[in-house]
Design an enzyme around this catalytic site. Structure first.
Site, mmCIF file in Angstrom:
data_model
loop_
_atom_site.group_PDB
_atom_site.id
_atom_site.type_symbol
_atom_site.label_atom_id
_atom_site.label_comp_id
_atom_site.label_asym_id
_atom_site.label_seq_id
_atom_site.Cartn_x
_atom_site.Cartn_y
_atom_site.Cartn_z
ATOM 1 N N SER A 231 0.839 -1.183 0.000
ATOM 2 C CA SER A 231 0.000 0.000 0.000
ATOM 3 C C SER A 231 0.873 1.231 0.000
ATOM 4 C CB SER A 231 -0.871 0.041 1.272
ATOM 5 O OG SER A 231 -1.757 -1.047 1.309
ATOM 6 N N SER A 269 -3.169 -3.505 -3.013
ATOM 7 C CA SER A 269 -2.527 -2.281 -2.554
ATOM 8 C C SER A 269 -3.571 -1.278 -2.092
ATOM 9 C CB SER A 269 -1.695 -1.674 -3.684
ATOM 10 O OG SER A 269 -0.749 -0.755 -3.185
ATOM 11 N N ASP A 271 -4.002 2.320 -1.786
ATOM 12 C CA ASP A 271 -3.378 3.570 -2.209
ATOM 13 C C ASP A 271 -4.354 4.718 -1.989
ATOM 14 O OD1 ASP A 271 -1.140 2.061 -3.018
ATOM 15 O OD2 ASP A 271 -2.129 1.581 -4.903
#
Lengths: 356, 356, 356, 356
Positions: A231, A269, A271
């Site tokens: 991340s 991830s 983000d």
């Protein structure tokens, strides 16, 4: 050393004096680094928007979700109301609840908040479970409190500190990174500062140079220590008078900066970008006798230079996190090497990516 | 010549045989280039998802709005229902209504659609008004119809063709570009193809090399012919079995590819991505006696390689649009130069950005 | 007669003097009703935000998509930039392209717009294909132009007029409806006006009374003339100083008003709300020498009374569209009956839903 | 007694056997009611989607944010990945962190989860601070754990229980409510169950009857005990095979049900809906060797009956929460009266809103 010390100058805009999120006046950053025995490699980073009581004087803010795996607790209220009322806490994935509890406690205790009964704490995270025994849940409310209390202006520690203590980025040791850009005076002279917690993957490019490929360490290369998952938490601060609607657009540009480092926002991830403005004219009082508020804000047309600033500062903040991080051994005897600067700097030179 | 012909190989994944959106089986592309006298420089590009009746056999689809200036008519229905029922038309900003009318006419006339009373046509645009006398509104329904009728599989014309006839990108002549990626067999062997209409700005990077800065032509450089504003329409096709939810995520990665070329999504840029899957098992019949549909789709975890493919193919498609475009003079005697490859290729060589 | 004439007073807030969207000062509405032979039953309705050049003096605006079947062309730019730059056109599903072309033509011709090269026209629609031979595509640009030119302040024609000529609502004849609410002076004295084009279904309730069930005409009742599908376009105007972010929230409350009439937003329903503020202090100039704009806007806290106003006005506007619509026979000899007021009024009386 | 016991039958669809969310097979609900001394009136409610290990066998899910004040921690991951991997916890505003910690602890300890290092816990809240000394932060992890452990199928306790212990709704005592709808066999025979935690305001309508106005207790009536602010958490379960995209649409219809009770989603209201499908064919395994998954799901067209079911069940669940709640005195000697059924039932009778 940071990237600039090697002559690596990303983009076309000048940096602020510290090349850090703290170039935005009033913004403070604090870290609690938690390293215990051979298995605990984690921590907390706090970003505080201004020096006053943030709950009583909220700042306009917005969240952009690049890829919503993982969490940034408090997101929906920021999106609905367009403001931020607490410090921003970054930590590890399983410590979000503790982060929330600590921030709520902090806000309830702050002088002037004696009647407050609702707090929207912002707590983001990345998963440092490769180096950190994350299941041991080592983060305490005291760690979070300490990060808030130690927050200061001035240079920001990067690499293996705070919430970046145990993170991995592009297969190398990641961590905390920061950078800033300052617009020319004729474009308002505004500052955009970015702080990142890097724990993601892809195919690393440093100022455009395909470092990941050259080092044989990239997503789908079969040599990565783990999946590109992970991340990246990104915090964008500006002193420009930007309202919540345009802050959301600004936040999205930070995600473009991540793309330029070779990040691809894999399925796993998380983000997230949180952007806020410290401009004093835009403070949102908790309690107000007035039904209206008068503010001077940038027009849509005036946003584009700030967009460029956010792209550049985010790219450089991520690179700084890699340059400043150090080789780390943690749980299960996992070791993640620092980006090998002895190889990378010559490579950048060869590609004319460093300023002489 | 296209970028690959010079040894410019963006990313780590292999291309499809044509390195074009038409590597996705069944996808066809058609252009109508409209050049009239000294002032009209515009056109239409049509992308058709499959060779059957698209209205009767819709394809799963999604739209991601990078920056919503400008328009991609039909967006909200694609977002709500998760499917696409017409060819995709790209043209100039003031021709969207004509594009809609032409597609509606086309669908109503198609054999089998005699009872159809609702059509969600997809028409995107960029503003070619610097080279094209856009206020003359030269695009006719017949132009649109011709683009649809001429659509074919095989190599795709790029540069100053169709909807790219009059566009400007990074201060140079832009246009239509395309590229593709094919995953290794063990990752499914799927193809991702991208087609772009480039009319935007920023700070050009070619495979990471800072070409815009070297040429002194970049956003805020004071030398740009016009603002970085403009737009980029991106169409992503894949034969992978991806449902609408994951197609939206895939679409977002195309925007990351745009970022890698130096685009910053300025305020006035309309950056839209439409992604669809041609997988025959996912077709959505217009009329069905069944309340349920059975489909085999990729899991979330399996999406990441496709994400990388979309990033890479979009970046390369944009670069192809620049490499293939030619210097153009249009309305008001405006001239936009092609990217000066005589300078760019040596620069790329110097930076080791070309394969030997 | 309108609902209020029968004593039907929805909600707790007072109406404006006309109980119409035109109670918001400067807002004008124009209709072109297109009835030709036995098969054409359609039209155009234009709503113009203020009496000046709307392109040069844009208004803050937002769109909320209740259910995105169908289309409201221009949506994404309104969402991105937070403003509206043209009249709003409502018409039938297959006439959106013609609507766009007509509005673009109108804007390009307006004095002062000689250099304009980009126009984001707003065109919404519902599908009147049950009564109207929609495939004949009877709407012309001249019809659209006429609706704009005839737009006026004052009372608004409702029922079978303009874009409501051929619509069906809850199995009865629908059409255009309007209503307004005015806040008490101590809450600012602001006006909220709503105009709707009703073409949707569900289980009709009139001021809470279960009219649909009593009449045996409701979704899943097996007696409906067609599916509950259809659409509802809702336009919300206010003179309150509300910025784009809070206008989006206000727009969402109109969808709550739709719910109160028994609408359920079926799969095939295009339920869109466009909200704008006419407050002169919030106009967005097309071209400005300034990078900033100063405005006084309502705080988040002050929005709730306006939310209630939007819920109530939308509910009443929908009911007005039904009360004012008349039995219509159209294409394929389809007949849709008006809401049988001879049965409904006694029913409302019995349920004490009318004011004495 | 619940609303049905008085003959109050909302809507046109039949209920499930329990008229509760637990009519959806496998769904379990548990409450911890926390009443301490004169000041603590709060609690926890847990909803568990199925009887297996939810983390290992996730369910498709979606979140719709009606008004994003307040929080539903975990929202963004559900929106991104389309699935739910933990029990859903409802509690008070300042206990979200404790809720997260407790769920994380629960998941880490569950047999089979020994290697799990990331958990997306879902914790929603409303603010019970009028009756509860919320600043005392009385909720412990043990309370949360108990709610999960006590969760059972069968009838669901309503009113002043669990997370509804201290809530206020339309100026009367709110709480937990539930209801369900079952589609006719020819429409699939699917069940939709809803559970709500009611703590919001507006202008109360009970099955259409304007109860709030008659009782003189409504938003802007000057007689409300506090602002209409507050929140409503809504959980929608179905056994229909609905994918995440259509679950989001289903969730939105619950918000329409809220509107029908007179809720207006004031600025300070956190109105969230979480919807999930228990259909076993749609389970999402945590770890899978396969890159694809085959599933049979409802088409878009088949969703509308479920939409109606969600609207009706939510409306009735909210009404049940009011009917079952009891007058409560709490912190600061605040007392909130139960809905005065002795007045309301005769009023409903007078308005013919009860079945004989």
């Amino acid at each position: 050393q940071r990237a600039r010390a090697y002559g690596l100058a990303i983009g076309v805009l000048p940096t602020g004096p510290l090349n850090a999120i703290t170039d935005v006046e009033g913004v403070r950053v604090g870290h609690t680094t938690v390293v215990q025995g051979k298995t605990v490699r984690t921590g907390v980073t706090a970003i505080i928007p201004h020096t006053g009581n943030v709950f009583q004087q909220k700042v306009p803010a917005a969240v952009y979700v690049g890829n919503g795996f993982g969490k940034l607790a408090g997101t929906t209220q920021v999106q609905e109301l367009g403001n931020l009322e607490t410090p921003i806490i970054l930590t590890n994935t399983l410590a979000v609840g503790t982060g929330l509890n600590a921030v709520v406690d902090y806000v309830l205790r702050q002088p002037g908040n004696e009647q407050v009964r609702s707090v929207n704490a912002i707590v983001g995270e990345t998963n440092d479970g490769y180096l950190n025994d994350i299941r041991s849940r080592s983060i305490t409310e005291q760690h979070v409190r300490a990060a808030i209390e130690q927050a200061s202006s001035g240079p920001v520690a990067e690499g293996n500190v705070g919430a970046g203590t145990g993170t991995v980025c592009f297969g190398f040791k990641g961590g905390i990174g920061t950078a800033s850009r300052r617009l020319p005076a004729k474009l308002g002279g505004y500052t955009v500062g970015v702080l990142v917690q890097t724990n993601f993957g892809g195919v690393l490019q440093v100022n455009g140079v395909r470092v990941g490929e050259t080092l044989g360490q990239f997503y789908l290369s079969e040599q990565l220590k783990d999946k590109a998952d992970g991340s990246c938490m990104m915090v964008v601060a500006t002193d420009a008078p930007v309202d919540a609607r345009n802050l959301e657009r600004l936040a999205k540009r930070a995600f473009m900066g991540l793309a330029k480092t070779g990040g691809i926002a894999t399925n796993g991830s998380g983000d997230y970008v949180l952007a806020f403005s410290t401009h004093t004219g835009l403070r949102v009082p908790y309690a107000s006798a007035e039904a209206t508020q008068t503010a001077t804000v940038l027009t849509n047309d005036a946003m584009s230079p700030l967009f460029l600033a956010a792209v550049e500062a985010t790219e450089e903040a991520i690179i700084n996190s890699l340059f400043k991080a150090e080789t780390t051994t943690g749980t299960d005897n996992h070791t993640v090497e620092a980006l090998p600067l002895d190889k990378v700097i010559p490579l950048l030179k060869k590609h004319h990516a460093l300023k002489p």
